[in-house]
Design a protein around this motif. Structure first.
Motif, PDB file in Angstrom:
ATOM      1  N   LEU A  13     -19.489  14.657 -18.244  1.00  7.80           N
ATOM      2  CA  LEU A  13     -19.175  15.953 -18.832  1.00  7.80           C
ATOM      3  C   LEU A  13     -17.829  16.494 -18.374  1.00  7.80           C
ATOM      4  N   PRO A  15     -13.959  16.268 -18.849  1.00  8.01           N
ATOM      5  CA  PRO A  15     -12.954  15.669 -19.737  1.00  8.01           C
ATOM      6  C   PRO A  15     -11.962  14.823 -18.945  1.00  8.01           C
ATOM      7  N   ASP A 106     -12.444  10.806 -26.351  1.00  9.55           N
ATOM      8  CA  ASP A 106     -13.595  11.389 -27.037  1.00  9.55           C
ATOM      9  C   ASP A 106     -14.457  10.333 -27.727  1.00  9.55           C
ATOM     10  N   ARG A 426     -17.401  23.489 -29.795  1.00 11.82           N
ATOM     11  CA  ARG A 426     -17.346  22.059 -29.448  1.00 11.82           C
ATOM     12  C   ARG A 426     -15.996  21.451 -29.828  1.00 11.82           C
ATOM     13  N   ARG A 432     -16.576  20.340 -21.920  1.00 16.47           N
ATOM     14  CA  ARG A 432     -17.739  19.718 -22.540  1.00 16.47           C
ATOM     15  C   ARG A 432     -19.015  20.487 -22.214  1.00 16.47           C
ATOM     16  N   VAL A 506     -17.899  11.701 -26.869  1.00 21.07           N
ATOM     17  CA  VAL A 506     -18.216  12.432 -25.650  1.00 21.07           C
ATOM     18  C   VAL A 506     -18.825  13.778 -26.011  1.00 21.07           C
ATOM     19  N   ARG A 507     -18.305  14.399 -27.075  1.00 23.14           N
ATOM     20  CA  ARG A 507     -18.821  15.711 -27.473  1.00 23.14           C
ATOM     21  C   ARG A 507     -20.225  15.618 -28.072  1.00 23.14           C
ATOM     22  N   ALA A 510     -22.541  15.394 -25.259  1.00 25.10           N
ATOM     23  CA  ALA A 510     -22.779  16.701 -24.636  1.00 25.10           C
ATOM     24  C   ALA A 510     -23.827  17.480 -25.417  1.00 25.10           C
TER      25      ALA A 510
END
Length: 566
Positions: A13, A15, A106, A426, A432, A506-507, A510
């Motif tokens: 989480l 970045p 990402d 987002r 994140r 990655v988002r 999350a």
């Protein structure tokens, strides 16, 4: 940054960027999770020689793990302090993770155990599942990176808690991202509705369900041929969606604004008429309110037929379309899992028109709830069943929306190109954790039963890996600001197109983590409401008031896991 081969672990989480300082990471890390989830860690690597392979050796207790290469995407301009981008209203946003322009990792591309570097730095991601754990125990992993004869060993400890997170489904928090069906075909070189298209479509939905999405929005233009419903195609969409794990369906809007900022043709015709081509001039005109009329039209349009509403032709068209759709819903036993949109984001100017549209839809689709993302307006009370304001609008007018729930209505919230500033959203230049907390909001505000976002794969430009802030011209030799809407970076997509499959991000991970947390918070709340509220308040006090420390989040989350196992 060191010029020598090096690698470190970072919380998934946190970045990380192609120029992340490796020394800020660690060689050993511990993360906790519950049954039914997967956990992981990010790996930043530097000192690579392009053309020399990087191999990854994984040693652990099982083989149920995955490796990903993290792909960087650009942030061309920062999110605005209030909305859209800083450029549009020149509102400097101090609540961003980094000043634009920059690249941030990402997209997550699956790999096996070898990858060819094309830069001197790289991001990797390791994930493992937690399952069949009846008592607290640990998984211990050694991840060894090899490059040019050098080796670096990194250690991950996974704490497994026997608390159980159920799969996303009918009983979990409702979550919908709007997919572009065309983009699935265009970005994978597929013929729409071919066998290969349906296979890719299902892969996208399985990726969505993995990240906790349980509702599919179906644009009506995909299932109507003109003004005649294509029952075979719609039935196949529903079948594939259910097979992928989708439990709920959202019918796309029957109508749009007849004139609005979302209407590109009218907007650009206005620009041409005024001979406005310079982006700075557009921003100045926008700040001065020159385009407010585009948001204040009182008429709607039925896109499937081209009819304007209100008009007799428009009313007849809407009756015809809604009647056919309702017949399909009833014949396919979907009445208890279908919610219907009528016109996206009605405002005060459109209130009367919106209410008239809803009257027709209610008449033709009885007992089907009307769900709508709404702009701030009280004038449509009685027209819809499920209100969906943006998170900032909900908090600023919470008494009204909670009163609507008390009166029998229901409530979702959404984000899109708003809100900016320090609000949870987002976008790519935000922490994140803000995405995680979009789900925690439902634990603080129990009237909220769902979350909506428009941008699943609504890519801007011809390459989503090179364009993440939609502004200025999209054509090399066309000196015209075709993207004057200034959509902030990351708003248009949460998934990316890979070669053979969609890529999660990655988002989106999350999102998954946040909705898994929500399941645990709801379980704890059923046992000990005060304890659950204490846990929530220790991290999340509102959509613009929350804890940004990943370390503190992990501490509280571990306490949540303990309490759920007590």
């Amino acid at each position: 940054m060191s010029e020598h081969f090096n690698a470190r672990l970072f919380d998934e989480l946190t970045p990380i960027y192609p120029d992340t300082e490796i020394v800020s990471g660690t060689t050993e890390y511990t993360v906790a999770g519950a049954n039914g989830t997967c956990v992981g860690v990010s790996i930043a690597v530097c000192g690579l020689v392009p053309g020399i392979p990087l191999t990854v050796e994984v040693a652990g207790e099982h083989t149920a793990f995955k490796l990903f290469r993290m792909l960087p995407v650009p942030v061309e301009v920062n999110t605005g302090a209030k909305l859209r981008s800083e450029y549009l209203k020149n509102d400097h946003n101090t609540h961003v993770i980094r000043r634009a322009p920059f690249f941030v990792y990402d997209a997550l591309e699956p790999i096996y155990n070898i990858v060819m570097p094309d830069m001197t730095t790289m991001g990797l991601s390791f994930k493992t599942v937690i399952a069949y754990c009846r008592t607290f125990c640990t998984q211990n992993w050694t991840i060894t990176l090899c490059h040019g004869g050098e080796r670096i060993a990194l250690k991950l400890c996974v704490e497994q808690f026997p608390a159980v997170v159920p799969k996303a489904g009918r009983e979990t928090h409702k979550f919908v991202n709007w997919f572009s069906f065309d983009a699935i075909a265009n970005y994978h070189g597929l013929v729409k509705w071919s066998v290969q298209y349906w296979e890719m479509f299902e892969k996208y939905l399985r990726a969505a369900v993995f990240t906790r999405q349980n509702m599919l929005a179906i644009p009506l233009e995909e299932v109507f041929d003109g003004d005649v419903i294509n029952c075979t195609r719609l039935a196949h969409i529903v079948t594939v969606a259910k097979r992928a794990g989708i439990a709920w369906f959202q019918g796309g809007a029957f109508a749009t604004r007849a004139q609005g900022l979302a209407d590109d043709d009218d907007f650009y015709n206005h620009l041409d008429h005024k001979n406005i081509t310079n982006p700075d001039d557009i921003a100045k005109q926008y700040q001065d309110g020159a385009f407010d009329a585009f948001d204040n039209g009182t008429d709607a349009r039925i896109p499937l037929t081209g009819d304007v509403f209100p008009s007799d032709d428009g009313a007849r068209a809407l009756h015809r379309l809604a009647h056919q759709l309702h017949a399909f819903i009833c014949e396919n036993a979907l009445c208890d899992c279908w919610l219907q949109c009528v016109l996206d984001e009605p405002n005060d100017a459109l209130a009367n028109t919106y209410c008239a549209l809803c009257d027709i839809v209610r008449a033709e689709m009885p007992k089907i709830p009307i769900l709508e993302p709404v702009l701030p307006t009280h004038a449509i009370v009685g027209a819809l069943d499920v209100w969906c304001p943006s998170v900032n609008v909900y908090e600023s007018d919470q008494f009204f929306y909670d009163a609507r729930v008390a009166a029998g209505d229901r409530l979702f919230v959404y984000t899109c190109l708003t809100p900016g500033g320090n609000y949870c959203n987002r976008l790519l230049d935000m922490e994140r954790l803000r995405i995680v907390y979009l789900a925690w909001g439902a634990a603080k505000y129990p009237n909220v039963e769902g979350f909506l976002h428009w941008g699943a794969n609504q890519f801007s430009g011809d390459n989503p890996f090179k364009r993440q802030a939609a502004m200025f011209s999209e054509q090399i030799l066309e000196f015209h600001p075709k993207r004057a809407m200034f959509i902030p970076a990351g708003d248009s997509c949460i998934f990316y197109p890979g070669y053979h499959e969609p890529l999660i991000s990655v988002r989106s991970e999350a999102h998954r983590i946040g909705f898994e947390d929500l399941c645990l918070l709801q379980q704890l709340g059923a046992q000990d409401f005060a304890a659950a509220q204490r846990i929530v308040a220790s991290l999340f006090r509102g959509y613009s008031d929350y804890e940004k420390s990943v370390t503190r989040y992990r501490e509280v989350r571990r306490e949540l896991l303990h309490l759920c196992c007590a």
